[in-house]
Motif scaffolding. Structure first.
Motif, short mmCIF file in Angstrom:
data_model
loop_
_atom_site.label_atom_id
_atom_site.label_comp_id
_atom_site.label_asym_id
_atom_site.label_seq_id
_atom_site.Cartn_x
_atom_site.Cartn_y
_atom_site.Cartn_z
N ILE A 43 48.69 42.21 65.75
CA ILE A 43 50.05 41.75 66.01
C ILE A 43 51.00 42.59 65.17
N ALA A 44 51.79 43.42 65.82
CA ALA A 44 52.67 44.36 65.13
C ALA A 44 54.13 44.00 65.37
N GLY A 45 55.01 44.54 64.52
CA GLY A 45 56.44 44.37 64.72
C GLY A 45 56.98 42.98 64.49
N ILE A 46 56.33 42.17 63.64
CA ILE A 46 56.79 40.79 63.46
C ILE A 46 58.11 40.71 62.70
N SER A 47 58.52 41.80 62.05
CA SER A 47 59.79 41.79 61.34
C SER A 47 60.92 42.26 62.23
N GLY A 48 60.74 42.17 63.54
CA GLY A 48 61.78 42.55 64.47
C GLY A 48 61.84 44.03 64.73
N GLN A 49 60.68 44.65 64.95
CA GLN A 49 60.62 46.08 65.21
C GLN A 49 60.00 46.32 66.59
N PRO A 50 60.82 46.35 67.64
CA PRO A 50 60.28 46.57 68.99
C PRO A 50 59.70 47.96 69.18
N LYS A 51 60.02 48.89 68.29
CA LYS A 51 59.48 50.25 68.40
C LYS A 51 58.17 50.42 67.63
N ALA A 52 57.68 49.34 67.04
CA ALA A 52 56.38 49.40 66.37
C ALA A 52 55.30 49.71 67.40
N ARG A 53 54.20 50.29 66.94
CA ARG A 53 53.10 50.63 67.83
C ARG A 53 51.77 50.20 67.22
N ILE A 54 50.77 50.17 68.07
CA ILE A 54 49.40 49.90 67.63
C ILE A 54 48.56 51.11 68.01
N PHE A 55 47.93 51.71 67.01
CA PHE A 55 47.09 52.90 67.23
C PHE A 55 45.64 52.55 66.91
N ALA A 56 44.74 52.98 67.76
CA ALA A 56 43.32 52.71 67.52
C ALA A 56 42.49 53.90 67.95
N TYR A 57 41.54 54.28 67.10
CA TYR A 57 40.62 55.35 67.45
C TYR A 57 39.65 54.89 68.54
N GLN A 58 39.38 53.57 68.54
CA GLN A 58 38.50 52.99 69.56
C GLN A 58 39.05 51.61 69.92
N LEU A 59 39.67 51.51 71.08
CA LEU A 59 40.40 50.30 71.46
C LEU A 59 39.47 49.28 72.11
N GLU A 60 39.27 48.15 71.41
CA GLU A 60 38.47 47.05 71.94
C GLU A 60 39.10 45.71 71.59
N ALA A 61 40.41 45.69 71.43
CA ALA A 61 41.10 44.50 70.93
C ALA A 61 41.00 43.32 71.89
N GLU A 62 40.92 42.13 71.31
CA GLU A 62 40.92 40.90 72.09
C GLU A 62 42.34 40.53 72.52
N LEU A 63 43.30 40.83 71.65
CA LEU A 63 44.69 40.55 71.93
C LEU A 63 45.56 41.48 71.08
N MET A 64 46.66 41.96 71.66
CA MET A 64 47.60 42.79 70.94
C MET A 64 49.02 42.30 71.24
N ALA A 65 49.88 42.34 70.23
CA ALA A 65 51.25 41.89 70.41
C ALA A 65 52.19 42.79 69.62
N ILE A 66 53.38 43.00 70.18
CA ILE A 66 54.44 43.76 69.51
C ILE A 66 55.75 43.02 69.70
#
Length: 235
Positions: free
Chosen positions: A175-198
């Motif tokens: 869960i990224a960008g919780i401080s009000g950053q809509p331009k935040a991103r999530i980077f992963a070398y191997q993407l297997e996430a159950e849930l992602m939020a921005i």
């Protein structure tokens, strides 16, 4: 005669911060609940065990079904701890539990920040973790980015005010960008996430296209839509 009565323990009071989710219902409530049900079908565990604040700022207090909204959410295993944006004087809220706190909480992205002419030159803080995040563990860093040089196991939660960088497998919830950053991103070398939020928008594993599974990828918001794209590799 000496006093042999046992001494009473001291009462210890401590402050504790925690991450709560905010639900903001919209009118008409039956349509909003139907939309919520669709989200829960894709991610039934999203609210599981999470304290939730109910923000009524988009309602007038006269909506049909408002008097039973708290029961409808309880039936969906959504645990309300506080209500904001409305008023305890609303007629349709008179039978709501007295344990609900009616307040005027602030979102973390709306907190008043003191003026600081040197702010643009202040580096964004980041948290660097050089070990694996194991199942059941959680990381909360609302001040900035979280950088993990190892893998993130299933059943974990990474929460960042800025972006999240994982130089290994990303499982669990990011869960990224919780401080009000809509331009935040999530980077992963191997993407297997159950849930992602921005910045409040989220997607579940079922919504990630299969060709991104277990691949190097980045996730960002494009016009309020969660978007997954490959990470370009430098040859």
């Amino acid at each position: 005669m000496s006093d042999t009565s046992p001494s009473l323990p001291q009462i210890r009071i401590r402050g504790r911060s925690f991450l709560s989710l905010v639900l903001t219902p919209e009118s008409p409530l039956p349509n909003w609940l139907a939309s919520l049900d669709k989200q829960l079908e894709r991610s039934s565990f999203f609210f599981l065990g999470k304290p939730v604040i109910l923000n009524l700022e988009l309602l007038s207090g006269q909506e049909e079904g408002l008097e039973n909204l708290h029961l409808a959410l309880s039936q969906r295993n959504i645990q309300i701890i506080s209500v904001e944006g409305g008023s305890s004087t609303w007629e349709k809220l008179k039978n709501w539990p007295k344990t609900f706190i009616f307040g005027n909480g602030k979102n973390i992205d709306n907190l008043d920040m003191p003026a600081n002419p040197q702010a643009p030159n202040t580096p964004t803080p980041c948290l660097i973790i050089d070990e694996q995040i194991r199942s059941g563990q959680s990381v909360l860093f609302p001040e900035g980015d979280v950088i993990i040089t190892s893998s993130v196991a299933s059943g974990t939660e990474i929460v960042a005010g800025g972006s999240i960088h994982v130089y290994g497998a990303l499982r669990g919830r990011a869960i990224a960008g919780i401080s009000g950053q809509p331009k935040a991103r999530i980077f992963a070398y191997q993407l297997e996430a159950e849930l992602m939020a921005i910045d409040g928008y989220y997607m579940t594993a079922e919504e990630i296209e299969s060709h991104f599974s277990m691949k190097a990828a980045q996730v960002y918001l494009d016009k309020d839509v969660m978007t997954v794209a490959p990470l370009l590799k430098i040859k």
